[in-house]
Design an enzyme around this catalytic site. Structure first.
Site, PDB file in Angstrom:
ATOM      1  N   CYS A   7      -4.889   3.925  10.332  1.00 49.32           N
ATOM      2  CA  CYS A   7      -5.549   5.139  10.716  1.00 49.32           C
ATOM      3  C   CYS A   7      -7.147   4.466  11.419  1.00 49.32           C
ATOM      4  CB  CYS A   7      -5.950   6.123   9.660  1.00 49.32           C
ATOM      5  SG  CYS A   7      -7.056   4.917   8.473  1.00 49.32           S
TER       6      CYS A   7
ATOM      7  N   TYR B 272       0.752  -1.019   0.130  1.00 45.56           N
ATOM      8  CA  TYR B 272       0.059  -0.039   0.016  1.00 45.56           C
ATOM      9  C   TYR B 272       0.953   1.352   0.030  1.00 45.56           C
ATOM     10  CZ  TYR B 272      -3.167  -3.561   1.692  1.00 45.56           C
ATOM     11  OH  TYR B 272      -3.882  -4.729   1.975  1.00 45.56           O
TER      12      TYR B 272
END
Length: 156
Positions: A114, A5
């Site tokens: 997150c 990612y």
């Protein structure tokens, strides 16, 4: 090092001097194109599905010599990673990505999240293969409910 990612290679480029080779994987072909613009010979960036690419790496013997790797064709046919960095979306790692990480058996896993709930779920699934060394919360967006969490873990 594998930077899963990776986007435009933020972590891969920042840590380039710490590794013999870095490989970034992201589904966003535009971000990968940006990463490739000023890439050195130590960097390889692959536009593809993280899950598929990590599974492909895990399907081959991890101790295959580096010279046998075929990363420059845009595919990962073999690599023995020592470090994997993952910075997934808020949905976290899919079950197949978690399985691929376990199969790769890196010596170090760095997880940037997150979303505390998905981070906790993923770490629970990885707990048999990794020992958490540190958890660092980062308040990158003061006066909001958003928080980033960095977890460093070593392989068992």
């Amino acid at each position: 090092m594998i930077d899963a990612y990776c986007g435009s290679g933020f972590f891969a480029k920042a840590l380039l001097d710490k590794f013999e080779r870095v490989i970034g994987i992201d589904w966003d072909r535009f971000a990968i194109a940006a990463a490739k613009e000023n890439a050195t010979g130590k960097e390889t960036y692959i536009a593809g599905d993280v899950e598929s690419e990590l599974q492909q790496v895990g399907a081959v013997h991890p101790n295959r010599p580096v010279s046998a790797n075929d990363v420059h064709t845009g595919r990962l046919s073999s690599i023995a990673p020592t470090t994997i960095i993952v910075d997934p979306p808020a949905t976290g790692l899919s079950a197949d990505v978690r399985k691929a990480i376990i199969n790769l058996a890196p010596t170090t896993l760095i997880y940037v999240s997150c979303s505390p709930p998905t981070l906790a779920r993923d770490l629970k699934d990885l707990a048999d293969k990794f020992i958490i060394e540190s958890v660092t919360p980062l308040d990158m967006f003061p006066q909001t409910a958003e928080i980033e969490i960095l977890v460093a873990a070593s392989g068992r």
